[in-house]
Write a protein that holds these residues in place. Structure first.
Motif, PDB file in Angstrom:
ATOM      1  N   LEU A 202     -12.376  15.942   6.437  1.00 18.41           N
ATOM      2  CA  LEU A 202     -13.301  17.032   6.756  1.00 18.41           C
ATOM      3  C   LEU A 202     -13.077  17.547   8.166  1.00 18.41           C
ATOM      4  O   LEU A 202     -13.122  18.768   8.415  1.00 18.41           O
ATOM      5  CB  LEU A 202     -14.751  16.549   6.609  1.00 18.41           C
ATOM      6  CG  LEU A 202     -15.361  16.518   5.204  1.00 18.41           C
ATOM      7  CD1 LEU A 202     -16.822  16.088   5.290  1.00 18.41           C
ATOM      8  CD2 LEU A 202     -15.261  17.879   4.539  1.00 18.41           C
ATOM      9  N   MET A 203     -12.840  16.626   9.083  1.00 16.46           N
ATOM     10  CA  MET A 203     -12.627  17.022  10.467  1.00 16.46           C
ATOM     11  C   MET A 203     -11.343  17.839  10.605  1.00 16.46           C
ATOM     12  O   MET A 203     -11.297  18.828  11.350  1.00 16.46           O
ATOM     13  CB  MET A 203     -12.567  15.785  11.361  1.00 16.46           C
ATOM     14  CG  MET A 203     -13.847  14.961  11.371  1.00 16.46           C
ATOM     15  SD  MET A 203     -15.259  15.859  12.080  1.00 16.46           S
ATOM     16  CE  MET A 203     -14.847  15.809  13.826  1.00 16.46           C
ATOM     17  N   PHE A 204     -10.288  17.449   9.894  1.00 13.97           N
ATOM     18  CA  PHE A 204      -9.044  18.214   9.917  1.00 13.97           C
ATOM     19  C   PHE A 204      -9.276  19.643   9.417  1.00 13.97           C
ATOM     20  O   PHE A 204      -8.788  20.612  10.006  1.00 13.97           O
ATOM     21  CB  PHE A 204      -7.983  17.529   9.054  1.00 13.97           C
ATOM     22  CG  PHE A 204      -7.166  16.506   9.791  1.00 13.97           C
ATOM     23  CD1 PHE A 204      -6.188  16.903  10.693  1.00 13.97           C
ATOM     24  CD2 PHE A 204      -7.359  15.150   9.580  1.00 13.97           C
ATOM     25  CE1 PHE A 204      -5.423  15.972  11.376  1.00 13.97           C
ATOM     26  CE2 PHE A 204      -6.605  14.201  10.254  1.00 13.97           C
ATOM     27  CZ  PHE A 204      -5.639  14.614  11.160  1.00 13.97           C
ATOM     28  N   ARG A 205     -10.021  19.765   8.317  1.00 20.83           N
ATOM     29  CA  ARG A 205     -10.270  21.093   7.766  1.00 20.83           C
ATOM     30  C   ARG A 205     -11.165  21.919   8.687  1.00 20.83           C
ATOM     31  O   ARG A 205     -11.029  23.143   8.768  1.00 20.83           O
ATOM     32  CB  ARG A 205     -10.931  20.963   6.394  1.00 20.83           C
ATOM     33  CG  ARG A 205     -10.068  20.288   5.343  1.00 20.83           C
ATOM     34  CD  ARG A 205     -10.699  20.367   3.970  1.00 20.83           C
ATOM     35  NE  ARG A 205      -9.968  19.553   3.012  1.00 20.83           N
ATOM     36  CZ  ARG A 205     -10.316  18.340   2.650  1.00 20.83           C
ATOM     37  NH1 ARG A 205     -11.407  17.771   3.169  1.00 20.83           N
ATOM     38  NH2 ARG A 205      -9.605  17.670   1.771  1.00 20.83           N
ATOM     39  N   ARG A 206     -12.066  21.231   9.375  1.00 16.00           N
ATOM     40  CA  ARG A 206     -12.984  21.949  10.254  1.00 16.00           C
ATOM     41  C   ARG A 206     -12.258  22.586  11.436  1.00 16.00           C
ATOM     42  O   ARG A 206     -12.530  23.733  11.816  1.00 16.00           O
ATOM     43  CB  ARG A 206     -14.071  20.993  10.753  1.00 16.00           C
ATOM     44  CG  ARG A 206     -15.077  21.638  11.688  1.00 16.00           C
ATOM     45  CD  ARG A 206     -16.148  20.662  12.085  1.00 16.00           C
ATOM     46  NE  ARG A 206     -17.155  21.275  12.936  1.00 16.00           N
ATOM     47  CZ  ARG A 206     -18.220  20.641  13.424  1.00 16.00           C
ATOM     48  NH1 ARG A 206     -18.430  19.376  13.111  1.00 16.00           N
ATOM     49  NH2 ARG A 206     -19.078  21.277  14.203  1.00 16.00           N
ATOM     50  N   TYR A 207     -11.342  21.845  12.032  1.00 16.49           N
ATOM     51  CA  TYR A 207     -10.648  22.348  13.209  1.00 16.49           C
ATOM     52  C   TYR A 207      -9.415  23.185  12.855  1.00 16.49           C
ATOM     53  O   TYR A 207      -9.056  24.111  13.597  1.00 16.49           O
ATOM     54  CB  TYR A 207     -10.247  21.183  14.120  1.00 16.49           C
ATOM     55  CG  TYR A 207     -11.410  20.642  14.904  1.00 16.49           C
ATOM     56  CD1 TYR A 207     -11.728  21.166  16.158  1.00 16.49           C
ATOM     57  CD2 TYR A 207     -12.210  19.622  14.394  1.00 16.49           C
ATOM     58  CE1 TYR A 207     -12.810  20.677  16.881  1.00 16.49           C
ATOM     59  CE2 TYR A 207     -13.291  19.126  15.100  1.00 16.49           C
ATOM     60  CZ  TYR A 207     -13.587  19.662  16.347  1.00 16.49           C
ATOM     61  OH  TYR A 207     -14.663  19.174  17.051  1.00 16.49           O
ATOM     62  N   GLY A 208      -8.778  22.856  11.741  1.00 15.99           N
ATOM     63  CA  GLY A 208      -7.640  23.654  11.300  1.00 15.99           C
ATOM     64  C   GLY A 208      -6.598  23.854  12.384  1.00 15.99           C
ATOM     65  O   GLY A 208      -6.136  22.909  13.029  1.00 15.99           O
ATOM     66  N   ARG A 209      -6.259  25.105  12.623  1.00 17.97           N
ATOM     67  CA  ARG A 209      -5.236  25.428  13.620  1.00 17.97           C
ATOM     68  C   ARG A 209      -5.712  25.213  15.052  1.00 17.97           C
ATOM     69  O   ARG A 209      -4.905  25.229  15.987  1.00 17.97           O
ATOM     70  CB  ARG A 209      -4.795  26.878  13.443  1.00 17.97           C
ATOM     71  CG  ARG A 209      -4.104  27.150  12.110  1.00 17.97           C
ATOM     72  CD  ARG A 209      -3.679  28.597  12.013  1.00 17.97           C
ATOM     73  NE  ARG A 209      -2.986  28.862  10.744  1.00 17.97           N
ATOM     74  CZ  ARG A 209      -2.514  30.059  10.398  1.00 17.97           C
ATOM     75  NH1 ARG A 209      -2.672  31.101  11.237  1.00 17.97           N
ATOM     76  NH2 ARG A 209      -1.904  30.222   9.246  1.00 17.97           N
ATOM     77  N   ASN A 210      -7.002  25.024  15.213  1.00 19.25           N
ATOM     78  CA  ASN A 210      -7.546  24.798  16.554  1.00 19.25           C
ATOM     79  C   ASN A 210      -7.498  23.328  16.964  1.00 19.25           C
ATOM     80  O   ASN A 210      -8.002  22.963  18.032  1.00 19.25           O
ATOM     81  CB  ASN A 210      -8.992  25.291  16.624  1.00 19.25           C
ATOM     82  CG  ASN A 210      -9.092  26.795  16.415  1.00 19.25           C
ATOM     83  OD1 ASN A 210      -8.244  27.550  16.899  1.00 19.25           O
ATOM     84  ND2 ASN A 210     -10.127  27.224  15.705  1.00 19.25           N
ATOM     85  N   LEU A 211      -6.923  22.511  16.104  1.00 18.02           N
ATOM     86  CA  LEU A 211      -6.829  21.079  16.394  1.00 18.02           C
ATOM     87  C   LEU A 211      -5.886  20.847  17.574  1.00 18.02           C
ATOM     88  O   LEU A 211      -4.738  21.281  17.582  1.00 18.02           O
ATOM     89  CB  LEU A 211      -6.304  20.335  15.162  1.00 18.02           C
ATOM     90  CG  LEU A 211      -6.196  18.803  15.284  1.00 18.02           C
ATOM     91  CD1 LEU A 211      -7.573  18.191  15.450  1.00 18.02           C
ATOM     92  CD2 LEU A 211      -5.502  18.237  14.042  1.00 18.02           C
ATOM     93  N   ARG A 212      -6.383  20.148  18.590  1.00 16.06           N
ATOM     94  CA  ARG A 212      -5.576  19.861  19.775  1.00 16.06           C
ATOM     95  C   ARG A 212      -4.667  18.657  19.518  1.00 16.06           C
ATOM     96  O   ARG A 212      -5.020  17.769  18.726  1.00 16.06           O
ATOM     97  CB  ARG A 212      -6.481  19.576  20.979  1.00 16.06           C
ATOM     98  CG  ARG A 212      -7.380  20.753  21.376  1.00 16.06           C
ATOM     99  CD  ARG A 212      -8.035  20.485  22.731  1.00 16.06           C
ATOM    100  NE  ARG A 212      -8.790  19.251  22.733  1.00 16.06           N
ATOM    101  CZ  ARG A 212     -10.070  19.165  22.347  1.00 16.06           C
ATOM    102  NH1 ARG A 212     -10.718  20.263  21.938  1.00 16.06           N
ATOM    103  NH2 ARG A 212     -10.707  18.011  22.402  1.00 16.06           N
TER     104      ARG A 212
END
Length: 243
Positions: A202-212
């Motif tokens: 869920l966290m991966f999908r939430r941040y998507g391309r904004n994942l640092r």
């Protein structure tokens, strides 16, 4: 869709009331165990003397503990005969004779899988002794995973992770309380890993391309527990300690 009512079809003395089935309410209702207990008293009485094994029954689910395969076959025939007299029959796929000696086979009952296992402590002393263990059956594991999956689907990616955890916790706590008095430690760990994997997704999908870079490494079990996640691991209690 069925309901049951106790009626007396005859008025003469000594006549035993019968159970009549009518089309009313659904199976699985809160009254179902009571109706099963009323209707299956005949089965209880048939095994009351212990001559054909020990009957262990909850509502319409039961097992008969026998000392030999011959006794088990006789018990199966007796149960089938009694149920036939009640207009019922043994489930062909769920009814079988299993050999529990030395862990050769096991069986599922009330959500648990029962199988004999060697005692590690006794084996260290050179004694090979088996004890009956129980843990969540495969069906129980599959059902709890399905419930967790339903709460952590793609549509929940935008929800606050604390809200998602708050919805998952009652599922974990209730499921864990039911199985915690058995030998379920490994199964509990498996479900814990599954929950963390679903929440991390869920966290991966939430941040998507904004994942640092490296941010995902923060999403550990400790991270989710800090946000209130209930942990199954470590909650196993022996029956006397669980009261």
């Amino acid at each position: 869709m069925r309901s049951a009512s106790v009626v007396n079809p005859c008025r003469s003395r000594g006549c035993t009331p019968a159970l009549r089935i009518t089309q009313r309410c659904s199976y699985g209702g809160v009254i179902s165990p009571l109706l099963s207990n009323i209707y299956l008293q005949t089965l209880d009485r048939a095994f009351a003397d212990g001559a054909h094994g020990t009957l262990v029954r909850y509502a319409d689910d039961f097992v008969v503990i026998c000392s030999s395969q011959t006794q088990a076959r006789v018990a199966q025939e007796l149960a089938g005969s009694v149920l036939a007299g009640l207009g019922l029959q043994l489930h062909p796929d769920k009814t079988k004779v299993v050999d529990l000696r030395e862990g050769r086979e096991g069986f599922d009952f009330l959500g648990c899988h029962f199988r004999a296992r060697v005692s590690g402590r006794m084996l260290e002393r050179g004694i090979r002794r088996y004890y009956l263990h129980r843990w969540p059956a495969q069906r129980a594991m599959k059902r709890v995973r399905a419930k967790i999956k339903a709460k952590t689907g793609r549509g929940r990616a935008g929800a606050d992770i604390r809200d998602v955890i708050a919805e998952i916790n009652p599922i974990l706590r209730g499921w864990g309380n039911y199985f915690r008095t058995g030998n379920a430690a490994m199964k509990f760990i498996q479900i814990d890993f599954y929950v963390v994997r679903r929440l991390r997704g869920l966290m991966f999908r939430r941040y998507g391309r904004n994942l640092r870079p490296g941010q995902w490494k923060l999403w550990t079990r400790e991270f989710f527990e800090a946000h209130g996640l209930y942990r199954l691991r470590g909650t196993i209690r022996y029956p006397e300690a669980a009261l």
